[in-house]
Design a protein around this motif. Structure first.
Motif, PDB file in Angstrom:
ATOM      1  N   THR A  88      68.831  47.569  58.861  1.00  0.00           N
ATOM      2  CA  THR A  88      69.817  47.991  57.873  1.00  0.00           C
ATOM      3  C   THR A  88      71.034  47.105  58.052  1.00  0.00           C
ATOM      4  O   THR A  88      71.780  47.248  59.022  1.00  0.00           O
ATOM      5  N   SER A 114      63.522  53.793  55.400  1.00  0.00           N
ATOM      6  CA  SER A 114      64.180  55.096  55.412  1.00  0.00           C
ATOM      7  C   SER A 114      63.285  56.096  56.116  1.00  0.00           C
ATOM      8  O   SER A 114      62.077  56.139  55.890  1.00  0.00           O
ATOM      9  N   LYS A 163      68.449  50.922  50.009  1.00  0.00           N
ATOM     10  CA  LYS A 163      68.633  51.695  51.248  1.00  0.00           C
ATOM     11  C   LYS A 163      70.036  52.272  51.309  1.00  0.00           C
ATOM     12  O   LYS A 163      70.238  53.436  51.701  1.00  0.00           O
ATOM     13  N   ASN A 166      70.513  55.436  49.232  1.00  0.00           N
ATOM     14  CA  ASN A 166      69.946  56.602  49.903  1.00  0.00           C
ATOM     15  C   ASN A 166      70.834  57.067  51.056  1.00  0.00           C
ATOM     16  O   ASN A 166      71.105  58.266  51.215  1.00  0.00           O
ATOM     17  N   GLN A 167      71.292  56.125  51.880  1.00  0.00           N
ATOM     18  CA  GLN A 167      72.077  56.483  53.048  1.00  0.00           C
ATOM     19  C   GLN A 167      73.408  57.119  52.674  1.00  0.00           C
ATOM     20  O   GLN A 167      73.869  58.061  53.339  1.00  0.00           O
ATOM     21  N   PHE A 170      72.925  60.661  51.790  1.00  0.00           N
ATOM     22  CA  PHE A 170      72.678  61.412  53.030  1.00  0.00           C
ATOM     23  C   PHE A 170      74.003  61.717  53.727  1.00  0.00           C
ATOM     24  O   PHE A 170      74.270  62.851  54.145  1.00  0.00           O
ATOM     25  N   ASP A 171      74.870  60.706  53.841  1.00  0.00           N
ATOM     26  CA  ASP A 171      76.170  60.883  54.494  1.00  0.00           C
ATOM     27  C   ASP A 171      77.036  61.894  53.738  1.00  0.00           C
ATOM     28  O   ASP A 171      77.698  62.744  54.345  1.00  0.00           O
ATOM     29  N   TYR A 224      70.491  59.537  64.530  1.00  0.00           N
ATOM     30  CA  TYR A 224      71.133  58.256  64.834  1.00  0.00           C
ATOM     31  C   TYR A 224      72.607  58.494  65.158  1.00  0.00           C
ATOM     32  O   TYR A 224      73.283  59.262  64.463  1.00  0.00           O
ATOM     33  N   ALA A 229      75.840  54.349  62.842  1.00  0.00           N
ATOM     34  CA  ALA A 229      75.560  54.545  61.419  1.00  0.00           C
ATOM     35  C   ALA A 229      76.777  54.306  60.531  1.00  0.00           C
ATOM     36  O   ALA A 229      76.640  54.235  59.304  1.00  0.00           O
ATOM     37  N   ASP A 232      77.008  51.932  57.375  1.00  0.00           N
ATOM     38  CA  ASP A 232      76.616  52.274  56.006  1.00  0.00           C
ATOM     39  C   ASP A 232      77.838  52.558  55.143  1.00  0.00           C
ATOM     40  O   ASP A 232      77.905  52.149  53.979  1.00  0.00           O
ATOM     41  N   LYS A 270      75.023  62.736  63.081  1.00  0.00           N
ATOM     42  CA  LYS A 270      75.892  63.068  61.953  1.00  0.00           C
ATOM     43  C   LYS A 270      76.186  64.555  61.844  1.00  0.00           C
ATOM     44  O   LYS A 270      77.207  64.950  61.271  1.00  0.00           O
TER      45      LYS A 270
END
Length: 289
Positions: A88, A114, A163, A166-167, A170-171, A224, A229, A232, A270
């Motif tokens: 990533t 992912s 990617k 998507n990330q 998620f965050d 992670y 992370a 991102d 996270k």
């Protein structure tokens, strides 16, 4: 066809093990570790001569170093024909790496994945591939050892953009959970019941399904690390700022993320973002059982 693999970390190691079942593979990692089941080499330079090189590294700088720095596998006399980067990184890094490889006559696929470690071990990752479709086609079968879903999403750089999309979602989901759930606990609701309601109702997401059971038990080491992370969110800010796109929700989620890092939770996953708001409202979202 012989393959090389660089980067045997949390994701790379299970990916390399699965790939080695389908292709002739040699692997390398900068750190020592238990790499049982793999044919490993002591230096990255020993991967010179592989026809396909897969990288799974922390960031674009590490990828560039392997390819163009030391050992500079892209500049070796027996350079690979194809480089597949499953790291990533960023859209800009993918474009730069792709252009530099093209100058050397090497095809490039930016192919981030992912899914967390468990899915890497199962071979059920989703791989988003940017690059020439004709370069991907003959590689789909071996790549299928690592990813059950392989999506060609466009030219070089498109994999990283897919990617990132998507990330960031998620965050944002985790930041929203972190903000709202402690309020429910403060106002007297049972956290276990709230988690059940969320994960069986319209508020559920992958973030809620993965993190809430762990948060209820006070476990914050299953994903992670936030510090790693954070790249991102930096990448998201770069894309939106460079293009002039408004992203107020992303900005708010980033502020929550930054606050968690500032409070020393960077080594945790996270889910630990919730600790910021638990402190602010004075209530912990933990199981009462």
């Amino acid at each position: 066809m012989n393959w090389g693999f660089v980067g045997l970390g949390q994701m790379g190691l299970p990916m390399a093990r699965r790939l080695s079942a389908r292709v002739d593979l040699r692997a390398y990692d900068l750190r020592s570790g238990d790499f049982a089941g793999l044919d490993t080499v002591e230096t990255a330079a020993e991967l010179s001569g592989c026809e396909v090189l897969v990288t799974c590294l922390p960031d674009g700088r590490a990828v560039r170093n392997v390819l163009f720095g030391e050992p500079g596998l892209a500049d070796s006399p027996e350079r690979p024909g194809v480089v597949i980067d499953t790291s990533t990184t960023t859209h800009a890094a993918a474009l730069d790496i792709g252009a530099r490889l093209a100058e050397r006559g090497i095809a490039f696929l930016d192919a981030p994945v992912s899914g967390m470690q468990a899915r890497a071990e199962e071979g059920t990752l989703t791989m988003m591939v940017g690059g020439a479709a004709e370069q991907l086609a003959p590689l789909r079968d071996p790549l299928g050892a690592m990813a059950s879903r392989i999506l060609h999403v466009g030219p070089v750089g498109a994999g990283q953009l897919a990617k990132l999309t998507n990330q960031l979602l998620f965050d944002i989901n985790m930041a929203a959970l972190a903000e709202i759930l402690p309020i429910s606990a403060k106002l007297g609701l049972d956290p276990g019941q709230v988690a059940e309601i969320v994960n069986s109702g319209t508020g559920r997401s992958y973030a809620s399904e993965f993190f809430l059971p762990n948060i209820l038990q006070g476990v914050f080491d299953q994903g992670y690390p936030m510090q790693a992370a954070y790249k991102d969110l930096i990448a998201g800010a770069a894309v939106t700022n460079e293009n002039g796109f408004p992203a107020p929700v992303l900005a708010a989620a980033t502020a929550t993320y930054q606050q968690a890092l500032a409070e020393g939770f960077g080594g945790e996953d996270k889910g630990a973002m919730i600790k910021v708001f638990e402190r602010l409202v004075g209530a912990a979202f933990r199981s009462r059982e």
